[in-house]
Structures are given as structure tokens and as C-alpha cells.
Design an enzyme around this catalytic site. Structure first.
Site, mmCIF file in Angstrom:
data_model
loop_
_atom_site.group_PDB
_atom_site.id
_atom_site.type_symbol
_atom_site.label_atom_id
_atom_site.label_comp_id
_atom_site.label_asym_id
_atom_site.label_seq_id
_atom_site.Cartn_x
_atom_site.Cartn_y
_atom_site.Cartn_z
ATOM 1 N N HIS B 406 0.817 -1.228 0.000
ATOM 2 C CA HIS B 406 0.000 0.000 0.000
ATOM 3 C C HIS B 406 0.842 1.265 0.000
ATOM 4 O O HIS B 406 0.316 2.360 -0.092
ATOM 5 C CB HIS B 406 -0.944 0.019 1.196
ATOM 6 C CG HIS B 406 -0.343 0.521 2.476
ATOM 7 N ND1 HIS B 406 0.831 0.046 3.006
ATOM 8 C CD2 HIS B 406 -0.759 1.481 3.342
ATOM 9 C CE1 HIS B 406 1.106 0.675 4.134
ATOM 10 N NE2 HIS B 406 0.165 1.552 4.365
ATOM 11 N N LYS B 482 0.896 18.307 4.007
ATOM 12 C CA LYS B 482 0.836 17.241 5.002
ATOM 13 C C LYS B 482 -0.270 17.547 5.989
ATOM 14 O O LYS B 482 -0.415 18.686 6.426
ATOM 15 C CB LYS B 482 2.153 17.151 5.778
ATOM 16 C CG LYS B 482 3.308 16.561 5.009
ATOM 17 C CD LYS B 482 3.059 15.191 4.443
ATOM 18 C CE LYS B 482 2.843 14.114 5.489
ATOM 19 N NZ LYS B 482 2.659 12.775 4.873
#
Lengths: 144, 483
Positions: B406, B482
């Protein structure tokens, strides 16, 4: 907030946040839990314009570990959703399967507080509370 | 340091034999290369692979992808499937707290060379529009009735509100809504924790990134995915926010006495589980699906904000810009899927925790537009190096229940990463590489620095080298928000 003498250290964990708390007894451990959790979350400022609110919290669990998990989860929920912190906890009942506490709650001043870590949840992984020598040692991993 | 047995099968596969623990029902298989092994053995992740192998109804192997690292219950990068007819279980610890944490990729009609001078302004505009950071709520607030619709209908509900296109539905795994998600199986606390968080990135490793296509490996697949050299893309990584965390927590509490009741001995409390065909198992699955649908809606609302921002910034209509969804994949989820086990088709509960579904060409569950090349598999790296777009293969169906890695996978704890470089230092280092990094939380930037992660290129080389996926394209980060 409640003042007592337990110690907390942050342990190495690859992805999450692991802590160890050492306290003299269960009462001290549970009393210390709110300020330990808040110190991980950030610098929390109480809104002094709001009155201190009294609440009674009652939890049932299967053992000390589950009870400590549920207590930390309750503190986290109240912080995140209700924006309140537990300033003083008076435990009327504190047994391995039952906790009943009168709690003095303060409203958080969100604008003045500095939140640095989002704690998603209190995990059960490696959750341990053990009697070591004359003290109680609790290990908890938070999902962050 | 883990000292259990890890046998090298070939260049990309290692085995933890089931003889390691008497309770193990199957072997553990870790996909990795030689240079990863010392790091993999540095924490408790291999033990977690072995622990999962003890669970009721597990078939074939307890698997871990090369982005494996220490999680809780299951390792991150873990894949395991359980035979429903034989009492196979579902475990909230096999999905994680951030249910349907996942990633989506949007393509644009822009070429990097044409807009490179505008990247700075664009990321600043996105930073102002997309809510990000610790506990950050959004401007989009939903009452409980609307939340119930989101939980049961996911992206489809947003399509009815003009916030999602038909293609957005078509290009989401499960079409952006798992069926049989009953909002009444979700607690009041979960609603409260998620009420203003749909359309927010969150914190931790969640991000929004502007990227450019740096390399194309498979022209045919790239064409099917709408990818061209130097094209601008947008990648979004987020999950089900507080709603998902609470649903997982509620489920573990509900299930914590079930193993004892059924005589199931667990090596880790975080592995609490219930048979899929039990009242508790069904209740968890229903609530988990609600969280999954919420997560798809969350990434969709972020997409809506991204489209609005691009349109405002460039003064163009969205059709001119593109921003079509290439694909959206879940990487923390349990799905009921049919797979062949020893030649017989079985109905399995496949857990992917930090693992991505990667179905091959021809599979009916992938959009018709990709059916000739395989499902797009989006593998985000770190904010300094690269990300990859892969396509699923038939071998993954045979070996890993159609699953691959992932992401890159962490190597440094948050504590060690923060010690290694401060947020400001990370921001400066990235700027030297021409990458703009924005965050309201410098500590978070430090924790998520590139050095905290494995090199995603090596991770991808393992899954492609093992034949579980094929490389389609590599992207490079240009600007990142972020969470």
C-alpha cells in the site's frame, strides 16, 4: 490538573505511539491518566470563563487492562468531541472491573491550545498492567 | 529484534513455517528482498504475521507485503483471508482504526512545463481551501440524516448533490459504496466524532500532493489510465477520520468477550474477532462498511474542493483542466470476495491492512475502461522520492487474494524521525529538491520525512519482481500538503 508522582516514558514503536507509566498504585495510575494523555496531545489551555463542571463517570470492564483502556478512551472522547478535560478525578469506586469517579471538567480553549498529536485510539496491542516490585507498570500503545 | 524462523523461498518470498508455533494453522509468507530482511526482523511485525496464522478459518497463508512494519494485531502490510463456510472470522484489528484509509489519483490536462511557475501559488491555494491537520473539522457539516445517507450510499449520495460525477463513482473501488451498510449499526459517539470531518485530510501520514509523471513503463496501460509523460496529477491520501476510529474501537469492545465465549485462544488482544456468520461479526461488518463509505465520501469531498480550487486558480472550467479520477483504492478494509482455493471457489473474508486490492485484467469488479489492462493500483511513496502506479495481475489472484503493498512502509518511529531532522529542516531539504511542503504542524512534517520510510522503489520492485503487479508509471512529488 491532578498532580501526582507517576512517571511516563515514550517507547520506540515503528508506526504508533507507545508509552509506559509507572505509578505507586492503581489509584495513582488512573488519576495520572488524563494528564499523561493530554501531554501527548499537546499544550491544552483551559477556558477560565467557563465554570468547572462536575460529572460522574462509571465504567465496567473485564479486568484492569480493559478498565484502563476504557478510561483512556473516555478521556479521549471527552477531549475530542466535548472539548473538555478532566482536571480532578475523585474515584469513589476503583476495582479491576468497575470504576466510578466524580470528575471536575474544564472546557478547552481551542484557540489558545496547541494540539500536536491526533490520537486515533487506545489499542489493546501489548496492553499490560503489571505489579513490578512495589509499583504498577502500565504499557499502552496509541494509534496515531 | 525478532528471532523466529524466516526461510528464503526465492528472491522475493520468505516463509515463517507453521511449525514455529503449535497454534499456527498455515505458513506465513512475507514478500521481501534480501536487503529488507534485517529491517523486517528489527521489530515485531513477523510475530504478528505468525499470530494471524492462528486465527480460525484462515486459508492458504498469512501474508505480508514488502511494506510490512509493526502495527497492532495484524502487521501493516498484512493480508489474510478466512473461509466463511468453515467458521472463518472477521477481525477489526485486521482492518485497523482508520477504516478505508486509502488513496486516490486525479489526472489533469496540464503538462508540468506549462504550469511549473504556478505550482507554488496552486499549492498555497489548496492549502487555504482543503482542511488539514490535527482534529481539523471542515466547513461542510452534515446533520445525522445526511450522515446516515453518506454512511449507506457513500459517493453515490454526493453524486445526487452535484458533488461527484458518474466517473467518480465508476472509478472508486466498490463504486464508492459497499452495500449492506446499516447506519443504525453505528454508535452515537462515532457520529459525533465524524460529524464535521467529511471533506478533511486529517493528520499523521495523510496528504494531498501535486505530482508529475516522471516515467512510463507500460504504454498500453498508461494510455488506458490516461497517463502521459510529464503530466500533472493530484494524489489524495485520507480515511474515515474520527468516525472510523470510533467504529473500530466500539467493535473491539463489543467483541472482546467473544473469543472466550467461543473457546478461541488469541495471542494478542488486538486480534479479537468473531465468525463472519455470527451476529457480532455481521454487526461489525455493517458498521465497517459505513466507515468505508464515509471514507470514500471524504476523499470525494476533498476532490470537490481540489476541483474548485483549480478552477478558481486557473480561471478555467473543470473540463479544460481535467481532474478526472483515475482510481480510488482502499488500503484498510475487509471484503467478502470469491477466490479459488485448491481449485474450488470459496467465499472469503479478505482482510487488507495496509495493503491494496490489485485485481487483474478481465476481472468483473474493475471498471470496464480498465478491464483490458488490470485495476490501477496506486502506491504512494514518501514526500521526497516517488510514487507508483501499478496494475493488477493474475498471479496476485492466485497468491495474495489479488493484493499488493500500500505504500513504502515506515522504518523509523515518529520519535526517531523527529530526532533525525526538525520539520523546518525537512522543509528546507525538500525545497532544495524543488519540492514545496506545507503543513500547519512542523512536528508532523518531521515525523513524516522521507527518511522515516523505506525506499518505495525497492518495495515496488519486490511486488513487481514477484509478479503480483506490473509497473505502469512512476510519479515525482512537486508540492505536498501534510495533514
Amino acid at each position: 490538573m491532578t498532580s501526582c508522582n507517576p512517571k511516563m516514558e515514550i517507547l520506540e514503536h515503528t508506526a504508533d505511539l507507545a508509552i509506559r507509566i509507572i505509578a505507586n498504585d492503581y489509584r495513582e495510575l488512573f488519576e495520572y491518566a488524563p494528564s499523561a494523555l493530554y501531554s501527548l496531545i499537546g499544550q491544552i489551555v483551559i477556558d477560565t470563563k467557563n465554570d468547572i463542571r462536575q460529572e460522574t463517570i462509571s465504567l465496567q470492564a473485564g479486568n484492569w487492562e480493559e478498565l484502563f483502556h476504557d478510561w483512556l478512551s473516555e478521556i479521549l472522547y471527552c477531549f475530542e468531541v466535548r472539548e473538555i478535560v478532566f482536571e480532578k478525578c475523585d474515584f469513589i469506586v476503583l476495582k479491576s472491573e468497575h470504576l466510578k469517579a466524580n470528575v471536575e471538567c474544564g472546557k478547552i480553549d481551542i484557540r489558545k491550545s496547541k494540539i500536536i498529536t491526533e490520537i486515533k485510539a487506545v489499542t489493546y496491542h501489548n496492553l499490560k498492567i503489571e505489579q513490578k516490585d512495589e509499583q504498577i507498570e502500565a504499557n499502552v500503545i496509541f494509534d496515531v | 529484534m525478532w528471532n523466529g524462523p524466516l526461510e528464503r523461498i526465492d528472491e522475493f518470498r520468505y516463509r515463517i513455517p507453521k511449525t514455529y508455533k503449535p497454534e499456527m494453522r498455515v505458513d506465513g509468507i512475507i514478500y521481501a528482498c534480501d536487503e529488507m530482511i534485517s529491517q523486517i526482523k528489527a521489530d515485531k511485525a513477523p510475530e504478528q504475521v505468525a499470530n494471524v496464522a492462528t486465527l480460525e478459518g484462515i486459508v492458504k497463508h498469512s501474508l505480508a507485503m514488502p511494506d510490512i512494519h509493526w502495527g497492532y494485531g495484524f502487521c501493516i502490510g498484512g493480508v489474510a483471508a478466512f473461509d466463511i463456510e468453515s467458521g472463518g472470522i472477521v477481525s477489526p484489528g485486521g482492518v485497523g482504526y482508520d477504516i478505508n484509509c486509502g488513496v486516490r489519483l486525479l489526472r489533469t490536462n496540464f503538462d508540468f512545463d506549462n504550469i511549473k511557475s504556478k505550482i507554488d501559488g496552486l499549492i498555497q491555494a489548496l492549502f487555504a481551501r482543503v482542511p488539514a491537520g490535527v482534529g481539523k473539522g471542515g466547513n461542510l457539516k452534515y446533520d445525522k440524516n445526511e450522515m446516515k445517507k453518506i454512511l449507506s450510499e457513500g459517493v453515490k449520495y454526493l453524486n445526487g448533490k452535484g458533488l461527484a460525477t458518474e466517473r467518480d463513482i465508476e472509478c472508486c473501488e466498490a463504486n464508492g459504496a459497499m452495500p449492506e451498510a446499516d447506519p443504525d449499526d453505528v454508535s452515537q459517539r462515532a457520529y459525533q466524532r465524524g460529524r464535521d470531518q467529511c471533506g478533511t485530510l486529517g493528520s499523521g501520514n495523510h496528504f494531498l500532493e501535486i505530482q508529475r509523471v516522471a516515467e512510463i513503463y507500460d504504454k498500453n496501460s498508461a494510455q488506458a489510465f490516461g497517463l502521459t509523460e510529464n503530466q500533472i496529477l493530484v494524489m489524495i491520501h485520507s480515511g474515515s477520520r474520527g468516525l472510523g476510529y470510533q467504529i473500530c474501537d466500539d467493535a473491539i469492545k463489543m467483541l472482546r468477550n467473544v473469543p472466550d465465549k467461543l473457546g478461541i485462544k488469541l495471542p494478542d488482544k488486538q486480534l479479537v474477532c468473531a465468525p463472519v456468520n455470527s451476529r457480532e461479526g455481521q454487526k461489525y461488518l455493517s458498521a465497517m462498511k459505513c466507515a468505508a463509505n464515509f471514507a470514500w465520501a471524504n476523499r470525494q469531498l476533498i476532490t470537490y474542493l481540489v476541483r474548485e480550487t483549480f478552477c478558481d486558480f486557473f480561471g478555467l472550467h473543470v473540463e479544460k483542466i481535467g481532474l478526472e479520477l483515475i482510481y480510488d483504492v482502499a488500503h484498510n478494509i475487509a471484503k467478502i470476495e470469491k477466490h479459488k482455493i485448491d481449485g474450488t471457489e470459496k467465499l472469503l473474508c479478505v482482510h487488507r491492512k495496509g495493503a491494496t486490492r490489485a485485481f487483474p485484467s478481465g476481472h468483473p469488479d474493475i471498471p470496464a475502461r480498465y478491464r483490458n489492462v488490470g485495476q490501477p493500483v496506486i502506491i504512494p511513496g514518501d514526500m521526497g522520492r516517488a510514487s507508483f502506479i501499478l496494475a493488477g495481475t493474475e498471479l496476485a489472484m492466485k497468491e495474495t487474494f489479488g493484493s499488493v503493498c500500500h505504500g513504502a512502509g515506515r522504518v523509523l518511529s515518529r520519535k526517531s524521525a523527529s530526532k533525525s531532522a526538525s520539520g523546518n529542516e525537512v522543509k528546507r531539504q525538500l525545497a532544495q529538491q524543488g519540492i514545496i511542503a506545507l503543513s500547519k504542524d512542523m512536528k508532523g512534517l518531521a515525523e513524516e520525512q522521507p527518511a522515516a520510510y523505506k525506499d518505495v522503489s525497492i518495495v515496488v520492485d519486490v511486488v513487481t519482481g514477484a509478479g503480483l503487479a506490473k509497473k505502469v508509471a512512476k510519479t515525482k512529488p512537486l508540492a505536498v500538503i501534510k495533514g
